[in-house]
Design a protein around this motif. Structure first.
Motif, PDB file in Angstrom:
ATOM      1  N   LYS A 388       0.821  -1.218   0.000  1.00  4.13           N
ATOM      2  CA  LYS A 388       0.000   0.000   0.000  1.00  4.13           C
ATOM      3  C   LYS A 388       0.848   1.259   0.000  1.00  4.13           C
ATOM      4  O   LYS A 388       0.529   2.262  -0.628  1.00  4.13           O
ATOM      5  N   THR A 539       3.338   7.164  -5.727  1.00  2.00           N
ATOM      6  CA  THR A 539       2.739   7.158  -4.385  1.00  2.00           C
ATOM      7  C   THR A 539       2.408   5.734  -3.938  1.00  2.00           C
ATOM      8  O   THR A 539       2.115   5.526  -2.773  1.00  2.00           O
ATOM      9  N   LYS A 540       2.435   4.787  -4.872  1.00  2.00           N
ATOM     10  CA  LYS A 540       2.120   3.391  -4.542  1.00  2.00           C
ATOM     11  C   LYS A 540       3.286   2.495  -4.974  1.00  2.00           C
ATOM     12  O   LYS A 540       3.949   2.781  -5.975  1.00  2.00           O
TER      13      LYS A 540
END
Lengths: 612, 185
Positions: A388, A539-540
């Motif tokens: 995540k 971002t991931k």
């Protein structure tokens, strides 16, 4: 002044000399003779004559930085990646004072730099003139040596001597302060580099053969030996790294390396235990603690390496090879000091080892390796994976995986967690491909250093592994990078914290994150675009590979905003004031942890609290 | 004169000794006489937290532009070793010689001592000066300036004796020192 000039000064100025030069021309002539092709600088009133002379020649390229501090770091990157002397040109007063941080950085990490600073005319020195600063006074403790040139007939010899001092012995920064009247004055005197040696300066490079024999005796008897190599090997030139690797392999001894020494032995070599010190590996630090013979090669027993001095490797004999006698017995008493150039000492040791047909104590060494393998099996760099959130370690693992096939990858860093992670996760196989601010720990080093590396290696892949806080300290250099179309990659591990400060506050100050969080950070993608660079963001975890591949593919400067886990800490860690065998491991390590030092207390002792 | 040498413990490689004993050493340093050299030496001592008990400097070889600096310092053997190595690292430094470990040597200091007094005190100061072989180099009806050369201890003792007799002011050069025998630095 006791500098020796080869050509006698001619005081007779009445007859027009056959040829004469301005001071500025003499400076440039001397630089060219010293093999300088690039200088990093920023103009100003006092150095305008040199800039005018630069304009009228083609031998030397000038790189215009955006702040003088950037010029010195760029020169450091240039020097460290090429082995040549980095050259800086700045003006008087604020130009010189802005350069000071870089000079100290170069002093601490032994990087050869010659920094030319402008100065007000000699008749104004001491008058608080405009843009006057006592540059030689300020930089005296910041340099290996410095000069104020007051006599134009000594100008050329001073420049040559400065280069000699900067590059020989233990390298370091040298400042030449040049008053404007010297730069515009004319002189028929020019001296070539030969014959400018100075009687008082003779660094010893050849080792004492008796010390070599003593060292070999200890090596043959050792049961738990360990090589501890440092930046001195890199400074000695690529040949020294080759010799170091050969010696390590010939003996079969394990080797650790310091932060500055990474690359001296290929990281892929099974004899390499990883980095030593505060954020070094479990196996390296335990081996340092438990060894019975430590062979320090161009390393200086820095407090980040030794931890608690009284508990530092208590049972070992120590051989210390260093070109600087003042490094020996400074922090740690050693048994066999060997003063000399690493390369020459290593060659002598290797020759001696072969000549003696020496063999290590095989049985004991096998036992030692068995112990080391147990430490290794702890897998101390393990971290908790996530699908995540991007773990900074993961980003660096992928960066390594996706660039390791290339021969020409240079990594620079800023200072902090990202720097330590880069040192742990990027596997350096060669010397001179890793530039980091080790001794001084200068945030803002990496971007300008990368710029200097890219100037020296235009086609290479140069990556500044950065933190979002550090990179903002010299972010203006993106403008330089753009101006010279340097395809530098800024790889920012963005956790919105000064990560290492936050980590210490968590471990030492009860989680009170005083001023270590940054609000209102720039949008790094837009910032990149504003500087005509390419901005990328991940971002991931699933985006990491694509972003890295894109970063490599684009033949332009790139700023990568890698949005990483804010809470991640850098492990292993030897807490301040602790010994090598009192290391902390991260949450991914499931083995039982030692009890806190005091009831209810954290892992750090009270005496450790006062240490930096 | 070699009080300093006898006061310090024997140079010992035992690790325990290094932690504890503080020794007094007299170090002679031969340097190029150029601008800033004294600042380099003094800055080295202050920057690294070393002690200076006394420091004297003057050009000793005009033709070669060499100056000799004599430093008296205190520290553990490890610190003394560092001081010498750090001094030797300075580019304009030619030689660093630790006179304290180098064998017997002579240490001298010159002092000017002003004493004010009348009557018996004035006579007494002159009498003591005579015993100490100090010379009166200036005199008014109620004062003397004595010049004396000698070891630190001797000058200290003389000054102490002058205190009750009207000591006004002292100016001392600091120690200069040279090794005994027929060899040069």
């Amino acid at each position: 002044m006791a500098m020796k000039t080869t050509s006698a000064p001619t005081p007779d100025n009445t007859a027009a000399p056959a040829q004469d030069w301005t001071g500025s021309e003499i400076v440039l002539k001397a630089l060219v003779e010293q093999g300088v092709d690039v200088i990093f600088g920023y103009p100003g009133g006092a150095v305008l004559p040199i800039y005018d002379a630069l304009f009228q020649q083609n031998s030397i390229r000038h790189i215009l930085v955006r702040q003088e501090g950037g010029a010195v770091h760029a020169a450091e990157g240039y020097a460290r990646s090429t082995g040549k002397v980095g050259v800086v040109l700045v003006t008087s007063g604020p130009g010189a004072t802005n350069a000071v941080t870089g000079l100290v950085d170069a002093l601490m990490d032994s990087i050869p730099i010659v920094c030319l600073t402008g100065q007000v005319p000699t008749h104004l020195i001491g008058n608080d003139a405009f843009q006057e600063a006592d540059t030689t006074g300020i930089t005296r403790p910041c340099t290996k040596h410095n000069y104020l040139v007051k006599d134009i007939t000594k100008l050329a010899t001073t420049v040559h001597e400065a280069f000699h001092v900067a590059r020989s012995g233990r390298p370091g920064p040298v400042v030449i302060d040049l008053p404007k009247d010297i730069l515009v004055g004319r002189s028929p005197v020019y001296a070539s580099p030969t014959g400018t040696a100075r009687r008082s300066y003779n660094p010893r490079t050849e080792p004492d053969p008796r010390r070599i024999e003593e060292a070999l005796d200890l090596m043959m008897k050792a049961k738990r030996p360990l090589f501890y190599g440092g930046g001195g090997i890199i400074n000695s030139g690529p040949k020294a790294s080759e010799l170091y690797t050969q010696l390590v392999r010939a003996t079969g001894f394990p080797s650790t390396l310091t932060l500055m020494g990474l690359g001296a032995l290929p990281a892929a070599d099974p004899l390499f235990l990883g980095m030593v010190g505060m954020h070094g590996t479990w196996e390296s630090n335990h081996a340092m603690h438990d060894c019975d013979l430590m062979i320090a090669v161009g390393s200086r027993f820095d407090d980040r390496v030794t931890g608690k001095l009284t508990a530092f490797s208590p049972g070992s004999k120590k051989i210390h090879i260093d070109i600087d006698p003042s490094s020996i017995n400074k922090n740690v008493r050693v048994d066999v000091p060997v003063v000399g150039d690493c390369g020459k000492v290593l060659a002598a040791l290797l020759a001696g080892w072969k000549q003696r047909k020496a063999k290590a104590d095989g049985k004991a060494l096998a036992e030692w390796w068995k112990q080391i393998e147990q430490w290794r099996a702890r897998d101390c760099l393990r971290y908790e994976k996530s699908d995540k959130i991007i773990k900074p370690q993961y980003a660096l693992e992928r960066l390594y995986a996706l660039t390791k096939e290339r021969e020409d990858v240079f990594i620079t860093t800023e200072v902090g967690q990202h720097q330590m992670w880069a040192a742990q996760f990027y596997k350096f196989q060669k010397p001179n491909h890793w530039m980091t601010s080790g001794g001084l720990g200068t945030m803002g080093y990496g971007l300008p250093a990368a710029m200097g590396v890219q100037i020296a290696h235009p086609d290479a892949l140069v990556i500044d592994v950065a933190g979002e806080a550090s990179i903002l300290m010299n972010i203006q250099e993106l403008s330089t990078i753009c101006q010279y179309r340097l395809p530098v990659k800024a790889f920012i591990l963005n956790n919105q914290y000064m990560g290492m400060v936050r980590q210490w506050q968590e471990l030492l100050h009860g989680g009170r994150y005083s001023e270590s969080y940054m609000d209102s950070l720039p949008d790094f993608v837009k910032l990149a675009e504003a500087f005509h660079c390419v901005g990328l963001r991940a971002t991931k975890p699933s985006e990491v590979d694509d972003v890295i591949k894109e970063m490599i593919k684009v033949k332009k400067p790139v700023v990568v905003d890698m949005v990483v886990d804010q809470a991640e800490n850098c492990f292993p860690m030897i807490p301040s004031g602790a010994a090598h065998n009192e290391m902390l491991l991260g949450p991914a390590d499931k083995q039982p942890k030692p009890a806190p030092k005091k009831p209810g207390g954290g892992p750090i002792s009270e005496e450790g609290m006062v240490l930096v | 004169m070699s009080a300093a040498a006898s006061r310090g413990s024997k140079p010992s490689k035992a690790k325990e000794a290094i932690v504890s004993t503080v020794e007094r050493h007299t170090i002679a340093v031969l340097v190029d006489n150029e601008p800033g050299i004294l600042a380099r030496v003094v800055g080295l001592f202050s920057g690294r937290g070393y002690n200076i008990e006394s420091l004297t400097v003057s050009e000793t070889d005009a033709r070669e532009h060499l100056s000799r600096i004599t430093i008296v310092t205190r520290g553990t053997p490890m610190i003394i070793e560092q001081i010498k190595a750090q001094l030797d690292r300075l580019v304009p430094v030619h030689k660093v010689n630790d006179l304290t470990v180098g064998g017997p040597h002579v240490e001298r200091e010159l002092a000017l001592i002003k004493v004010r007094g009348t009557g018996e005190k004035r006579v007494e100061s002159l009498r003591i000066a005579d015993i100490f072989r100090a010379r009166a180099i200036d005199s008014t009806i109620d004062s003397f300036i004595f010049e004396m050369t000698g070891s630190l201890d001797k000058i200290d003792a003389f000054i102490k004796l002058m205190e009750p007799l009207g000591l006004i002011e002292v100016s001392r050069t600091g120690v200069v020192a040279i090794a005994r025998g027929n060899q040069g630095l």
